[in-house]
Structures are given as structure tokens and as C-alpha cells.
Design an enzyme around this catalytic site. Sequence first.
Site, PDB file in Angstrom:
ATOM      1  CE  LYS A 173     -48.227  30.878  53.039  1.00 46.92           C
ATOM      2  NZ  LYS A 173     -49.044  31.206  51.885  1.00 46.92           N
ATOM      3  CE  LYS A 241     -47.117  23.206  54.528  1.00 50.35           C
ATOM      4  NZ  LYS A 241     -46.417  24.186  53.744  1.00 50.35           N
TER       5      LYS A 241
HETATM    6  P1  NAD Z   1     -46.677  20.872  45.189  1.00 49.96           P
HETATM    7  O1  NAD Z   1     -46.788  19.605  45.964  1.00 49.96           O
HETATM    8  O2  NAD Z   1     -47.566  21.099  44.010  1.00 49.96           O
HETATM    9  O3  NAD Z   1     -45.168  21.082  44.655  1.00 49.96           O
HETATM   10  C1  NAD Z   1     -44.037  20.639  45.336  1.00 49.96           C
HETATM   11  C2  NAD Z   1     -43.087  20.037  44.307  1.00 49.96           C
HETATM   12  O4  NAD Z   1     -41.880  19.650  44.964  1.00 49.96           O
HETATM   13  C3  NAD Z   1     -43.658  18.763  43.651  1.00 49.96           C
HETATM   14  O5  NAD Z   1     -43.579  18.922  42.246  1.00 49.96           O
HETATM   15  C4  NAD Z   1     -42.736  17.649  44.151  1.00 49.96           C
HETATM   16  O6  NAD Z   1     -42.529  16.633  43.180  1.00 49.96           O
HETATM   17  C5  NAD Z   1     -41.460  18.416  44.421  1.00 49.96           C
HETATM   18  N1  NAD Z   1     -40.586  17.782  45.411  1.00 49.96           N
HETATM   19  C6  NAD Z   1     -40.927  17.290  46.628  1.00 49.96           C
HETATM   20  N2  NAD Z   1     -39.829  16.850  47.265  1.00 49.96           N
HETATM   21  C7  NAD Z   1     -38.787  17.071  46.422  1.00 49.96           C
HETATM   22  C8  NAD Z   1     -37.392  16.832  46.514  1.00 49.96           C
HETATM   23  N3  NAD Z   1     -36.843  16.250  47.584  1.00 49.96           N
HETATM   24  N4  NAD Z   1     -36.616  17.181  45.462  1.00 49.96           N
HETATM   25  C9  NAD Z   1     -37.157  17.742  44.356  1.00 49.96           C
HETATM   26  N5  NAD Z   1     -38.468  18.011  44.220  1.00 49.96           N
HETATM   27  C10 NAD Z   1     -39.266  17.663  45.246  1.00 49.96           C
HETATM   28  O7  NAD Z   1     -46.831  22.045  46.249  1.00 49.96           O
HETATM   29  P2  NAD Z   1     -47.182  23.582  45.972  1.00 49.96           P
HETATM   30  O8  NAD Z   1     -48.653  23.754  46.020  1.00 49.96           O
HETATM   31  O9  NAD Z   1     -46.407  24.059  44.793  1.00 49.96           O
HETATM   32  O10 NAD Z   1     -46.589  24.228  47.306  1.00 49.96           O
HETATM   33  C11 NAD Z   1     -45.194  24.416  47.520  1.00 49.96           C
HETATM   34  C12 NAD Z   1     -45.020  25.256  48.762  1.00 49.96           C
HETATM   35  O11 NAD Z   1     -45.661  26.527  48.573  1.00 49.96           O
HETATM   36  C13 NAD Z   1     -45.652  24.654  50.026  1.00 49.96           C
HETATM   37  O12 NAD Z   1     -44.844  24.912  51.134  1.00 49.96           O
HETATM   38  C14 NAD Z   1     -46.986  25.364  50.131  1.00 49.96           C
HETATM   39  O13 NAD Z   1     -47.453  25.404  51.479  1.00 49.96           O
HETATM   40  C15 NAD Z   1     -46.621  26.742  49.600  1.00 49.96           C
HETATM   41  N6  NAD Z   1     -47.726  27.521  49.001  1.00 49.96           N
HETATM   42  C16 NAD Z   1     -48.632  26.918  48.163  1.00 49.96           C
HETATM   43  C17 NAD Z   1     -49.668  27.684  47.617  1.00 49.96           C
HETATM   44  C18 NAD Z   1     -50.716  27.066  46.710  1.00 49.96           C
HETATM   45  O14 NAD Z   1     -51.747  27.727  46.449  1.00 49.96           O
HETATM   46  N7  NAD Z   1     -50.531  25.851  46.206  1.00 49.96           N
HETATM   47  C19 NAD Z   1     -49.762  29.041  47.907  1.00 49.96           C
HETATM   48  C20 NAD Z   1     -48.799  29.645  48.719  1.00 49.96           C
HETATM   49  C21 NAD Z   1     -47.781  28.859  49.258  1.00 49.96           C
END
Ligand code: NAD
Length: 293
Positions: A173, A241
Site C-alpha cells: 500500500k 500520513k
Molecule cells: P474516514 O475518516 O472517512 O473514516 C474513518 C471512520 O472511523 C470515521 O467515520 C470515524 O468516525 C471512525 N473512527 C475513528 N476513530 C474511531 C474509533 N476509535 N472507534 C470507532 N470509530 C472510529 O476515513 P476513510 O477515508 O474512510 O479512510 C479510512 C482508512 O482507509 C484510512 O487509513 C485511509 O488512509 C484508508 N484509505 C482511504 C481511501 C479514501 O479514498 N478515502 C482510499 C484507500 C484507503
Amino acid sequence: MQPGNGLIGFIGLGVMGGPMAANLVRAGFDVLGYNRSTPAMDRLRDAGGTVATDAADVAARCDVVVTMLPDDLAVSAVYDEALLPKLRPDVVLVDMSTVTPALSRDIASRAATSGAMALDAPVSGGEQGAIEATLSVMVGGDPTTFERMLPVFQAVGKTINHVGEAGAGQTVKAANQLLVGGIIELVSEAILFLEAHGIEQGPALEVLSGGLAGNRILERKSAAMVAREFKPGFRIDLHHKDMGILMSAARDANLPLPLGAIVAQLFIASRARGDGGLDHSALLRNLEALAGR
Ligand code: NAD
């Protein structure tokens, strides 16, 4: 793990986790979701899932627990406080967040001491890929557990590969994020270069897409970049990050990544400008500032 055969927990129902959990429901799995904020849980309920009172509730009731959380801090908190303390030997923990390979290795070895299994399975494909269930899923950990979890991955993704032992998914990744960040920067430079010469963007970008320079960023993001629309998608803060994870893993391997290092610096500049909440294609705005445009 087949649909109808046990309960899947899903913790972290954000931009990615929300549609992924909904796709698991659509594939016939019984999903018990939890998110720190409630609107995300309401959306899962509307999609046909059930919701838990907290992460420990998910841990107590599920045979498979998927996490999709922002970063090392959030993943460590959920694993340390809820998932690892009373881990049953038959449970599989699947972290699909993007975190450091070291954290994934640590989780796998701590799960193994309880006789359980943990996989790191970060994804690529963005929000659109999450909605359409076409994500690329790169999986590190025990190959037999990977085979058992394939139906879960197939419900959210299209290209699904086992890439090595625990942590290897995160290493792959990191390479993905190097490529995506670097290509966004190059597409930004091409867009501004064309603008500087008064070339009409539509036909120019289309012909570039058809040649050797063609890539997914050009296809999917360049029109929004030309229109200066930067609604996330994938936030600058999250890509920053990921560049940190990449540069630290490169340093561990004594490997210079000169272009990667510049792109990492440009993400820092974007955050310093206050653009951390915009889509990562907003790297373009740095370049405009640099060019006085
Ligand atoms: P996001 O911030 O939209 O979602 C994260 C969710 O986790 C939020 O809804 C938040 O409220 C929840 N959360 C945080 N801490 C928590 C806890 N302690 N208990 C319960 N819920 C909790 O982020 P995202 O865009 O969905 O990304 C999530 C992961 O996927 C990240 O590591 C990101 O790097 C990776 N990612 C994101 C994308 C993208 O396009 N957005 C693509 C590939 C990978």
C-alpha cells in the site's frame, strides 16, 4: 467465511468503511457495525446492517472483525482497548486501514498469542471503488486465513492478492501511495503547463490519456482538477500520513526515494496552506501558489 455463516463486525464506517460494510450486507453477510459518530451507524442500519453499542460489543459477538480506521493511533486504540484483550482463538481480525507495517506485524503477533489470526488488508480504489465494490485489496498474513477470508474481500473488491507475511499488505500500500501521489503531482504540472500555453484542456488531456502517459488520475481526477473542485475523496491529511509511512519504511530499508521525498514535502506544504481537508488532487494548488497563479 461465507455469507449466512456467522456475524462480521465492522468498525470505522467513514468514507470507505461505510460503503464497504454496505457491500458486505449486499453480498449476504450479517454485519454488526460500530462507528464513533452516529450518522454513520444510521447509514449502515438503512443499508440493512445492525449496529453495536461499542467496539467491545463487536469483539464479543463477532467471528470476523474488520477495521477501517484513519491511522495508527485509532487502530491501536481500538485493538488495545476492545479487540485484543479478550480475543477468542477462533476469531479473525482484518485491518483494512492504511497503517505502518510495524503496527500490522505487532497486531498479528499479539493475536497469535491468543491462538487467533490477524490479516492486514489495506485497499486502493478510493471512495468510488468502495461504493462500486471494485477495490484492490493487498493482503499480508497467514495464507490459509487469507483463503478463508476471500469471500469477505470479494464482497468489497475486484483485484485481491495475498502479497506476503504480516505487514506486507501495508508495504505494498505504501508503494501504491508513492505512485498515486507522484502521478497527481505530475498531472498537476501538466495541467498548469497546458494552461500557461493557452491550450484547451479537454482535448489535450483526452489525447494524453490515450497514449503512454495515460493513467487513472488523468482519467478520473483531471476534469475536477481543471475545474478546481477538490471535494474529498481522499484527504490531503490522510495522504500525508501515508507518505510518512512510506518514507519511514524506505529509511528502514536504507533506500533513497528522491521523487517520493519531494512529493512528501509537497503534501506538507499543502497542509501548511490549510488544504489538509481537501482531496489529494489539491496538490495542484501548491503549484499555482509557487507559480504565482
Ligand atoms: P474516514 O475518516 O472517512 O473514516 C474513518 C471512520 O472511523 C470515521 O467515520 C470515524 O468516525 C471512525 N473512527 C475513528 N476513530 C474511531 C474509533 N476509535 N472507534 C470507532 N470509530 C472510529 O476515513 P476513510 O477515508 O474512510 O479512510 C479510512 C482508512 O482507509 C484510512 O487509513 C485511509 O488512509 C484508508 N484509505 C482511504 C481511501 C479514501 O479514498 N478515502 C482510499 C484507500 C484507503
